[in-house]
Write an enzyme that holds these catalytic residues in place. Structure first.
Site, PDB file in Angstrom:
ATOM      1  N   GLU A   1     -32.808   1.472  32.392  1.00  0.00           N
ATOM      2  CA  GLU A   1     -32.223   0.174  32.716  1.00  0.00           C
ATOM      3  C   GLU A   1     -33.234  -0.972  32.676  1.00  0.00           C
ATOM      4  OE1 GLU A   1     -30.041   0.312  36.375  1.00  0.00           O
ATOM      5  OE2 GLU A   1     -28.770   1.950  35.704  1.00  0.00           O
TER       6      GLU A   1
ATOM      7  N   GLU B   1     -26.084   8.209  33.668  1.00  0.00           N
ATOM      8  CA  GLU B   1     -25.803   8.023  35.101  1.00  0.00           C
ATOM      9  C   GLU B   1     -24.357   7.601  35.271  1.00  0.00           C
ATOM     10  OE1 GLU B   1     -28.122   5.343  37.537  1.00  0.00           O
ATOM     11  OE2 GLU B   1     -29.998   6.086  36.673  1.00  0.00           O
TER      12      GLU B   1
HETATM   13  C1  FCB Z   1     -28.966   2.767  38.867  1.00  0.00           C
HETATM   14  C2  FCB Z   1     -30.402   3.223  38.942  1.00  0.00           C
HETATM   15  C3  FCB Z   1     -30.586   4.467  39.796  1.00  0.00           C
HETATM   16  C4  FCB Z   1     -29.741   4.407  41.055  1.00  0.00           C
HETATM   17  C5  FCB Z   1     -28.307   4.103  40.705  1.00  0.00           C
HETATM   18  C6  FCB Z   1     -27.376   4.066  41.908  1.00  0.00           C
HETATM   19  O1  FCB Z   1     -28.902   1.418  38.522  1.00  0.00           O
HETATM   20  O2  FCB Z   1     -30.878   3.530  37.655  1.00  0.00           O
HETATM   21  O3  FCB Z   1     -31.945   4.583  40.083  1.00  0.00           O
HETATM   22  O4  FCB Z   1     -30.274   3.514  41.927  1.00  0.00           O
HETATM   23  O5  FCB Z   1     -28.235   2.851  40.062  1.00  0.00           O
END
Ligand code: FCB
Length: 457
Positions: A184, A363
């Site tokens: 990110e 994620e």
């Molecule tokens: C994302 C991050 C991860 C975690 C999730 C909830 O943006 O990459 O580290 O904090 O959110």
């Protein structure tokens, strides 16, 4: 009876049994879980590790409840148990990150052998468990020593990152083939440079420089990995989500935010140019040949996705936009993030169409304020419902033509959740921080059951 559901709670049992459809997914689909170094490792002062910018934030009391990452999930010592949890889940892949200051305490210069040896042990144990390690080079824990020299705002950072990548490639490239350059990048550059608060255009300039250097560092790292790790498979991980206007008059602000949040990294990385809305701001920081240095061939697109965000125009904000109100009726998770599985399906299609790379969802998951029940169990039906709806949406996206190759839940464990500290929990496993006991939640059993079923189809 399914493992772990206690047998006493019918609603919980039914919830665990109702899986999501997965028949639209490829036969070689990869199911996994994600974590990151600073959020779980702890041991921040052990075995020669240097401080990171997140240690500093903790010491400065900038985290909720004055939490720090000093102990976190103590994964540094308990990793064998955590890998055993992954085996119980039946995941095929594990995405983790290396803490740059653990292997290079000053960010550059002499490597720290005990830190390198930790990741040797970790990787060997992951492989011995039959799980594929997915190594992310940078999940936000920049060594403080190089942040003090200007961090990503100085062009030297490109060389520092390339050297760090070479160290990792040489050491682990015989066993690790899957690499992500950054997690990110738009989030740490936007939020690291004062997204939201107003004043000082000079700092906006710092952010544009940082964006360009991180893009160059990405390109340099891809080149290093390609030459040093045979058969490597490389991607970058983006937090990509619809940026929606709070009201019709905020449409332009939402478009600008989309350029910063979603496109300012993948556009130059995949298409060799910055989004038109941002070109003029970034151009002063570019040198001839830079776009070609950034656009290196990639093997996949990493998508982190939770839900859309709403934005409004704000002339007082540094970049002209800010978080805005949400229209009535929008569904929220317990930590007030927007829950919108249709937006997830649409994002998977958009990313496939715009970047033409295989997509791995690196994620997805739900944050909550989970508390154990009287019996000491964690029946997190709301998380199960969230995951069921999002995985169904992913299946729909695959049926509609999105090229999705894998899905990683955030996260294996409750952990240090950046500015929220330990108050917010995203884990499939509950962590009782005072004792460091791991208690698989109902969602853990649900995911294990889903993976088993999906792989038998
Ligand atoms: C994302 C991050 C991860 C975690 C999730 C909830 O943006 O990459 O580290 O904090 O959110």
């Amino acid at each position: 009876m399914l493992p772990g559901d206690g047998g006493g709670n019918t609603a919980a049992r039914d919830s665990i049994r109702a899986l999501a459809p997965t028949t639209g997914l490829r036969r070689d689909f990869i199911w996994g879980v994600s974590t990151s170094s600073f959020q779980i490792e702890g041991a921040t002062r052990e075995d020669g590790r240097g401080p990171s910018v997140w240690d500093t934030r903790g010491q400065q009391g900038l985290i909720a409840n004055h939490d720090t990452g000093d102990i976190a999930c103590d994964h540094y010592h308990r990793y064998p148990k955590d890998i055993a949890l992954m085996q119980r889940l039946g995941v095929q892949a594990y995405r983790f990150s290396v803490a740059w200051p653990r292997v290079l305490p000053h960010g550059r210069g002499a490597p720290n052998e005990p830190g390198l040896a930790f990741y040797d042990r970790l990787i060997d144990a992951i492989l011995a468990a039959g799980i594929e390690p997915w190594l992310c080079l940078y999940h936000w824990d920049m060594p403080q020593a190089i942040d003090d020299l200007g961090g990503w705002t100085v062009r030297d950072s490109v060389g520092w990152f390339a050297d760090y990548t070479a160290l990792i490639a040489n050491r682990y490239g015989d066993r690790v083939k899957r690499f992500a350059t950054f997690n990110e990048p738009s989030i740490f550059t936007l939020f690291g440079h004062g997204f939201g608060d107003g004043e000082n255009p000079v700092n906006a300039d710092r952010m544009h420089r940082a964006i360009h250097h991180v893009n160059l560092a990405h390109g340099a790292a891809v080149d290093v990995l390609r030459t040093r790790v045979p058969a490597s498979s490389i991607g970058c991980i983006h937090n990509y989500q619809p940026c929606l206007p709070s009201t019709p008059s905020d449409t332009l602000a939402a478009k600008l935010c989309d350029a910063y949040w979603n496109r300012v990294y993948p556009d130059p990385q995949c298409h060799g140019d910055y989004p038109p809305l941002l070109r003029a701001a970034i151009e002063p920081h570019m040198q001839p040949g830079d776009l070609a240095r950034i656009q290196r061939p990639l093997d996949w697109f990493g998508l982190n996705h939770y839900g859309p965000s709403y934005f409004k125009a704000d002339a007082g904000a540094r970049f002209g936009f800010n978080f805005g109100g949400r229209p009535p009726g929008v569904k929220l998770t317990p930590i007030d993030w927007v829950m919108d599985p249709v937006a997830f399906r649409d994002t998977l299609l958009t990313v496939t169409r715009d970047y033409r790379l295989p997509v791995y969802v690196t994620e997805n998951g739900m944050g909550s304020h989970d508390q154990l029940d009287a019996a000491g169990a964690m029946i997190d039906n709301e998380r199960i419902a969230y995951l069921r709806r999002y995985i169904s949406a992913m299946n729909d996206a695959a049926n509609a033509g999105a090229d999705i190759r894998g899905y990683f839940i955030w996260s294996l464990l409750d952990n240090f959740e950046w500015d929220s500290g330990y108050g917010v929990r995203f884990g499939l496993t509950y962590v009782d921080y005072p004792t460091q006991r791991r208690i698989p939640k109902a969602s853990f059993h649900w995911y294990a059951y889903l993976i088993k079923n999906a792989r038998q189809q």
